[in-house]
Design an enzyme around this catalytic site. Structure first.
Site, PDB file in Angstrom:
ATOM      1  N   LYS A   1      -3.868 -15.116   7.821  1.00 38.72           N
ATOM      2  CA  LYS A   1      -2.651 -14.413   8.236  1.00 38.72           C
ATOM      3  C   LYS A   1      -2.959 -12.973   8.629  1.00 38.72           C
ATOM      4  O   LYS A   1      -2.539 -12.494   9.696  1.00 38.72           O
ATOM      5  CB  LYS A   1      -1.626 -14.462   7.108  1.00 38.72           C
ATOM      6  CG  LYS A   1      -0.272 -13.874   7.476  1.00 38.72           C
ATOM      7  CD  LYS A   1       0.741 -14.107   6.360  1.00 38.72           C
ATOM      8  CE  LYS A   1       1.038 -15.566   6.197  1.00 38.72           C
ATOM      9  NZ  LYS A   1       2.025 -15.850   5.127  1.00 38.72           N
TER      10      LYS A   1
ATOM     11  N   ARG B   1       3.106 -11.019   1.220  1.00 43.02           N
ATOM     12  CA  ARG B   1       2.763 -12.436   1.403  1.00 43.02           C
ATOM     13  C   ARG B   1       1.273 -12.657   1.153  1.00 43.02           C
ATOM     14  O   ARG B   1       0.456 -11.779   1.378  1.00 43.02           O
ATOM     15  CB  ARG B   1       3.071 -12.880   2.849  1.00 43.02           C
ATOM     16  CG  ARG B   1       4.506 -12.749   3.296  1.00 43.02           C
ATOM     17  CD  ARG B   1       4.592 -13.070   4.781  1.00 43.02           C
ATOM     18  NE  ARG B   1       5.905 -12.843   5.342  1.00 43.02           N
ATOM     19  CZ  ARG B   1       6.803 -13.801   5.581  1.00 43.02           C
ATOM     20  NH1 ARG B   1       6.526 -15.043   5.281  1.00 43.02           N
ATOM     21  NH2 ARG B   1       7.970 -13.518   6.107  1.00 43.02           N
TER      22      ARG B   1
ATOM     23  N   GLY C   1       2.927 -22.865   1.641  1.00 40.98           N
ATOM     24  CA  GLY C   1       3.827 -23.019   0.510  1.00 40.98           C
ATOM     25  C   GLY C   1       3.171 -23.002  -0.845  1.00 40.98           C
ATOM     26  O   GLY C   1       3.856 -23.098  -1.868  1.00 40.98           O
TER      27      GLY C   1
ATOM     28  N   MET D   1       1.242 -20.582  -2.278  1.00 39.15           N
ATOM     29  CA  MET D   1       1.214 -19.297  -2.978  1.00 39.15           C
ATOM     30  C   MET D   1       2.517 -18.549  -2.740  1.00 39.15           C
ATOM     31  O   MET D   1       3.410 -19.045  -2.074  1.00 39.15           O
ATOM     32  CB  MET D   1      -0.019 -18.507  -2.557  1.00 39.15           C
ATOM     33  CG  MET D   1      -1.314 -19.118  -3.094  1.00 39.15           C
ATOM     34  SD  MET D   1      -2.775 -18.228  -2.570  1.00 39.15           S
ATOM     35  CE  MET D   1      -2.784 -18.545  -0.821  1.00 39.15           C
TER      36      MET D   1
ATOM     37  N   ARG E   1      -1.125 -19.157  13.325  1.00 37.20           N
ATOM     38  CA  ARG E   1      -2.274 -19.788  12.685  1.00 37.20           C
ATOM     39  C   ARG E   1      -2.511 -21.135  13.367  1.00 37.20           C
ATOM     40  O   ARG E   1      -1.603 -21.680  14.002  1.00 37.20           O
ATOM     41  CB  ARG E   1      -2.029 -20.004  11.183  1.00 37.20           C
ATOM     42  CG  ARG E   1      -0.827 -20.869  10.867  1.00 37.20           C
ATOM     43  CD  ARG E   1      -0.544 -20.914   9.378  1.00 37.20           C
ATOM     44  NE  ARG E   1       0.703 -21.603   9.071  1.00 37.20           N
ATOM     45  CZ  ARG E   1       1.277 -21.621   7.876  1.00 37.20           C
ATOM     46  NH1 ARG E   1       0.721 -20.980   6.875  1.00 37.20           N
ATOM     47  NH2 ARG E   1       2.407 -22.266   7.682  1.00 37.20           N
TER      48      ARG E   1
ATOM     49  N   HIS F   1       9.040 -27.427   4.079  1.00 40.92           N
ATOM     50  CA  HIS F   1       7.882 -27.617   3.206  1.00 40.92           C
ATOM     51  C   HIS F   1       7.457 -29.080   3.177  1.00 40.92           C
ATOM     52  O   HIS F   1       6.271 -29.414   3.317  1.00 40.92           O
ATOM     53  CB  HIS F   1       8.219 -27.140   1.787  1.00 40.92           C
ATOM     54  CG  HIS F   1       7.135 -27.410   0.783  1.00 40.92           C
ATOM     55  ND1 HIS F   1       7.092 -28.557   0.023  1.00 40.92           N
ATOM     56  CD2 HIS F   1       6.050 -26.692   0.443  1.00 40.92           C
ATOM     57  CE1 HIS F   1       6.027 -28.527  -0.747  1.00 40.92           C
ATOM     58  NE2 HIS F   1       5.379 -27.402  -0.517  1.00 40.92           N
TER      59      HIS F   1
ATOM     60  N   SER G   1     -33.049 -49.487   1.286  1.00 44.94           N
ATOM     61  CA  SER G   1     -31.608 -49.231   1.343  1.00 44.94           C
ATOM     62  C   SER G   1     -31.231 -48.592   0.012  1.00 44.94           C
ATOM     63  O   SER G   1     -31.439 -49.192  -1.044  1.00 44.94           O
ATOM     64  CB  SER G   1     -30.843 -50.539   1.549  1.00 44.94           C
ATOM     65  OG  SER G   1     -29.457 -50.287   1.572  1.00 44.94           O
TER      66      SER G   1
ATOM     67  N   CYS H   1     -26.374 -47.639   1.359  1.00 44.80           N
ATOM     68  CA  CYS H   1     -25.343 -48.675   1.412  1.00 44.80           C
ATOM     69  C   CYS H   1     -24.314 -48.567   0.291  1.00 44.80           C
ATOM     70  O   CYS H   1     -23.454 -49.431   0.148  1.00 44.80           O
ATOM     71  CB  CYS H   1     -25.975 -50.064   1.395  1.00 44.80           C
ATOM     72  SG  CYS H   1     -26.851 -50.447  -0.132  1.00 44.80           S
TER      73      CYS H   1
ATOM     74  N   TYR I   1     -29.678 -44.768   8.974  1.00 45.73           N
ATOM     75  CA  TYR I   1     -28.297 -45.258   9.060  1.00 45.73           C
ATOM     76  C   TYR I   1     -27.570 -45.077   7.741  1.00 45.73           C
ATOM     77  O   TYR I   1     -28.184 -44.865   6.690  1.00 45.73           O
ATOM     78  CB  TYR I   1     -28.271 -46.746   9.476  1.00 45.73           C
ATOM     79  CG  TYR I   1     -28.781 -47.708   8.422  1.00 45.73           C
ATOM     80  CD1 TYR I   1     -27.939 -48.197   7.423  1.00 45.73           C
ATOM     81  CD2 TYR I   1     -30.103 -48.141   8.422  1.00 45.73           C
ATOM     82  CE1 TYR I   1     -28.408 -49.070   6.456  1.00 45.73           C
ATOM     83  CE2 TYR I   1     -30.578 -49.013   7.471  1.00 45.73           C
ATOM     84  CZ  TYR I   1     -29.728 -49.479   6.474  1.00 45.73           C
ATOM     85  OH  TYR I   1     -30.187 -50.339   5.509  1.00 45.73           O
TER      86      TYR I   1
END
Length: 894
Positions: free
Chosen positions: A34, A104, A113, A115, A359, A475, A784, A851, A871
């Site tokens: 901000k 703020r 919302g 803080m 923002r 909100h 693997s 995996c 992979y």
């Protein structure tokens, strides 16, 4: 305030607006999002009320010093306040011409919302008279009562309810329906009653000194960085606590000065769909918190949006046409400047537009996808930037089902389509209950009059959110979009009775626990469970994934063994199978009796006879898989779990199996007891089964190769089986079992009169195997990494029992993340890295993959790319996530 440090030469405070700014957007980490953007907007010549920012370094110092401030801060705040007075032409605390400010929060990552905010700060018994002389009694005392309520809640800890009861009672006694009906004298009386309530409830008067108010508010905002909702939000969004928040002190401008004033929130593109249309809401004669809190349902900004929503409210485009045109121009300038969709807050004071914030806008995954692809096609950003604009974890939202177009809709209520997607669950009205039920595995829909930051845990637990009040920028809407939850807001005909646990619409009552469906795209709440359909993953999704595939180095496979899962994974872009768990196939109803007869056989001959019956069943499984995957590699793990898992457990099951097998139930129970192990995870499983019962692995290997040959002859493709021996700790184990596999392969190839390429390798899931990987690679043609079990055996933690304490470990920073979700890079990850290095020294071309479920976790995928694995493999629905994460890894390397 207390000074304790000696860092007097540090710059703690940066001014902005009024013709010059100390900072700009590049200082986001220091000034917060901000503060940095306010400075940037002011430098761009946009109408920004002047102010100053206390940096995130102050927040860090504040907590390092035991919630005290560093030396030099007080003096810098005084200097910045004096400069603000000069820019505004007003004086803080002056009885005739008072400067009022907002205080703020502003972290570097947007936390809408979470803080605290205080508006109208600087009002007192004296200054309110100066404000009244300039703007009228009604406005001044309405502003004063708002300030008392907000400050008392945020700074002094007194609940909103205290003030709401007073106001509701007063309105009822005087027959007022709306706040706008109240007069100046009414607000003066409310101020008196509010102050009385503060002293009665807290035992001390409301502060009347503006400077005391200022430091109280600054401390409250820094304090809110560590409140429960902010901590939870940071945890859900991977925001480190050490980042801290900045505090912005800014000259007030007023949207509640009458019908020529207004306040609103706008997005330069639609945050739900990503459409390139100016999107937003506003309220005349209101302050910004009224829009965000959802206390009043606002009107759309544009005529096009009003028509789309069927709104009867006049849009800003018609109420204040000149302001609207200026706002559109500002929005275009900001999006062009930042090269991204912007979320902007504005106030109109007596016909003059002021910008309070810009923002990067929170958006749904669908919107993020469309905006990224559109901006790349428009030439605003590159294809690489477009890939990085979409977080891999956001793709989860795109894979959610939607309501089938042919489904029967029993519509209970219609509101605003605040966040798309569809979800089914039972109605709950309380956030704590929603979290509790979700932990127990229940799907819940959170229904509230409106949400507040205190509901964050319930919103996260819920499958969808419904509110009676609030608009598209409330909100509930903003947070739901960020979380990927379907949401319907502003369902005004919804009458909620929290005490009775019901909501009523047009005489129809729905009780807590009843099942409803939420269609966030249409803004509808439907009764019962409605038929869903799978999402369409072509168009923009296909385009972005094509760009991602071009950018990534790491291949992505899938963990799958059923034809349905294999087919889904291939459609999602899987480039092979990284883990086919053969034991899952044994649990089919027509196979489990044969498996049990094999287990119960007392001789090798008896086991082979049972295995001969299983062979064609296993072969048919692999035929289906090879047909689907074609020439793509398929890693098939031979039997891994201990044999007791296939045995019956209850007395009734025992009797049923004994009767079917023609054996005495007591003998069956005795054999089942003999198979019991104290710690089966480290018991007679994996390659240990193959060593003691090689005929099991011989049958499975034969089934694999017979299937590969069958499919090759049938289709002309060249299936590439990769036969994986699980739980190897020594080279000798693998040597013995590779001989079994090679023998089966040669026998099948001789019978078929043809040969196919294949590999034999192992799953590295024991620390010893990782440490001795150089030796094991003499035999293994691939590794693997089974990171699920490797995590258990390295950390000494049972995955099934870890839930009892891992939360406390995360909260106390012992583990930054659940190590079964995101790989423990310093421990487990170090073993993977070491094994990969040692394996490659022995066999330079050894194939390396992962995996475990970590293969679908974006942070773990990035780690795998960094250490050079070939992979990752994950569940079918996480394949797109892994593909995008692999692209992120390639594009952000170094």
């Amino acid at each position: 305030m207390a000074d304790t440090d000696t860092m007097t030469d540090v710059k703690w405070v940066y001014s902005f607006g009024g013709g010059n700014s100390d900072g700009d957007a590049s200082l986001k980490n220091l000034l917060g999002g901000k503060g940095a953007n306010l400075a940037e907007m002011a430098s761009l010549g946009l109408p920004v009320p002047p102010g100053f920012t206390l940096t995130t370094d102050v927040c860090t110092a504040y907590y390092d010093l035991g919630e005290k401030y560093p030396d030099g801060l007080a003096g810098q705040v005084d200097e910045a306040l004096a400069a603000l007075e000069a820019k505004s032409g007003k004086t803080f605390g002056d009885p005739a011409n008072p400067l009022l400010v907002s205080v703020r929060s502003g972290a570097r990552a947007s936390m809408p919302g979470m803080m605290d905010t205080v508006l109208n700060l600087g009002l007192s018994e004296v200054t309110v008279q100066g404000l009244a002389a300039k703007a009228g009694d009604r406005f001044a005392y309405d502003s004063y009562r708002r300030f008392i309520q907000m400050y008392s809640n945020v700074v002094m800890g007194l609940g909103h309810d205290t003030f709401e009861y007073i106001l509701d009672d007063y309105k009822e006694k005087h027959d007022y329906q709306l706040d706008t009906e109240m007069t100046a004298d009414d607000w003066k009386e409310i101020v008196v009653q509010y102050k009385r309530a503060v002293e009665r409830e807290l035992g001390k008067p409301f502060p009347d000194d503006p400077r005391e108010q200022l430091w109280g508010a600054i401390s409250a905002v820094f304090g809110s960085w560590m409140n429960d909702r902010a901590i939870l939000y940071r945890k859900l969004n991977d925001i480190p606590a050490e980042w801290g928040t900045a505090v912005n002190v800014q000259s007030m401008v007023f949207g509640n000065m009458g019908e020529t004033s207004a306040t609103g929130v706008a997005f330069t593109r639609d945050p739900s769909t990503g459409e390139n249309t100016f999107y937003g809401e506003f309220l005349t004669n209101a302050q910004g918190e009224d829009v965000v809190a959802g206390i009043r349902t606002p009107a759309p900004i544009s005529r096009a949006r009003a028509d789309e929503l069927g709104s009867d409210e006049a849009p800003l485009e018609e109420v204040m046409p000149a302001v609207f045109q200026e706002l559109v121009s500002v929005a275009d300038k900001l999006e062009s400047h930042y090269s991204d969709m912007q979320d902007i807050e504005f106030t109109v004071e007596d016909g003059k537009l002021y910008m309070l914030q810009t923002r990067t806008g929170k958006r749904t995954a669908a919107a993020a996808l469309k905006i990224a692809v559109d901006m790349a096609k428009e030439g605003v950003i590159s294809q690489e930037d477009a890939i990085l604009r979409l977080e891999p974890s956001q793709l989860d939202q795109l894979l959610h089902p939607t309501i089938s177009p042919d489904a029967k809709r029993d519509v209970i209520v219609t509101g605003l389509p605040a966040s798309p997607g569809a979800a089914v669950g039972q109605v709950v009205f309380d956030s704590d209950e929603a979290a509790h039920l979700a932990e127990a595995g229940r799907a819940v829909i959170l229904v509230r009059v409106e949400t507040s930051p205190e509901d964050i845990h319930g919103m996260h637990a819920a499958k969808a959110i419904v509110t009676a009040r609030g608009g598209m920028t409330s909100h509930a809407a903003v947070v739901a979009r960020g979380m990927g939850r379907p949401c319907v807001c502003g369902a005004g005909s919804l009458q909620i009775d929290y005490e009775a646990g019901t909501f009523t619409v047009a005489g129809r009552t729905i009780k807590k626990g009843e099942i409803i469906t939420v269609d966030g795209a249409e803004g509808q709440v439907l009764f019962g469970e409605v038929e869903m359909e799978q999402p369409d993953l072509s168009g923009d999704f296909g385009q972005l994934m094509a760009w991602a595939d071009k950018a990534r180095r790491l291949n992505v496979r899938t963990n799958a063994e059923t034809p349905a899962d294999v087919r889904v994974a291939k459609e999602f872009g899987a480039e092979g199978i990284g883990l086919c768990r053969t034991e899952h196939m044994f649990f089919d109803a027509d196979r489990i009796p044969v498996v049990r007869s094999m287990i119960l056989a007392g001789t090798t001959e008896g086991r082979i006879a049972a295995l001969d019956k299983l062979l064609p069943m296993q072969r048919s499984d692999f035929v289906e898989i090879f047909r689907i995957m074609g020439d793509l590699p398929c890693t098939i793990r031979l039997l891994d779990p201990p044999l007791h898992e296939f045995m019956p457990h209850s007395d009734a099951e025992m009797e049923e199996v004994a009767a079917a097998a023609g054996v005495d139930v007591k003998k069956l129970k005795a054999q089942a007891d003999a198979l019991h192990e104290s710690n089966p995870m480290l018991g007679h499983r994996g390659c240990r089964l193959g060593i003691t019962y090689p005929e099991i692995y011989e049958m499975q290997a034969r089934a694999i190769f017979e299937a590969a040959v069958t499919v090759s002859k049938e289709t002309g493709s060249k299936p590439t089986p990769e036969v994986m021996i699980p739980l190897v700790a020594t080279q000798k184990e693998l040597d013995i079992l590779k001989t079994v596999v090679d023998g089966a392969a040669q026998a099948v190839f001789a019978e078929a009169g043809m040969e196919l390429d294949y590999l034999v390798g192992t799953m590295i899931e024991l620390p010893r195997a990782a440490l001795r990987a150089g030796e094991i690679a003499n035999t293994a043609e691939f590794f693997s990494f089974g990171t699920n079990d490797l995590t258990q055996t390295t950390l000494g933690i049972s995955r099934d029992d870890a839930g009892r304490f891992l939360g406390a470990y995360e909260d106390q920073g012992i583990y930054e993340k659940d190590p079964f979700v995101t790989i423990d890079q310093d421990g487990v990850g170090e073993l993977v890295k070491l094994a990969a290095e040692r394996g490659r020294v022995t066999r330079s071309g050894i194939k390396l993959g992962i995996c475990g479920e970590h293969g679908g976790d974006p942070a773990s995928v990035i780690f795998c790319d960094r250490i050079g694995l070939d992979y990752v493999s994950c569940s079918p629905y996480r394949v797109p996530i892994a593909r995008l994460a692999a692209a992120h890894a390639a594009l952000t390397k170094g």
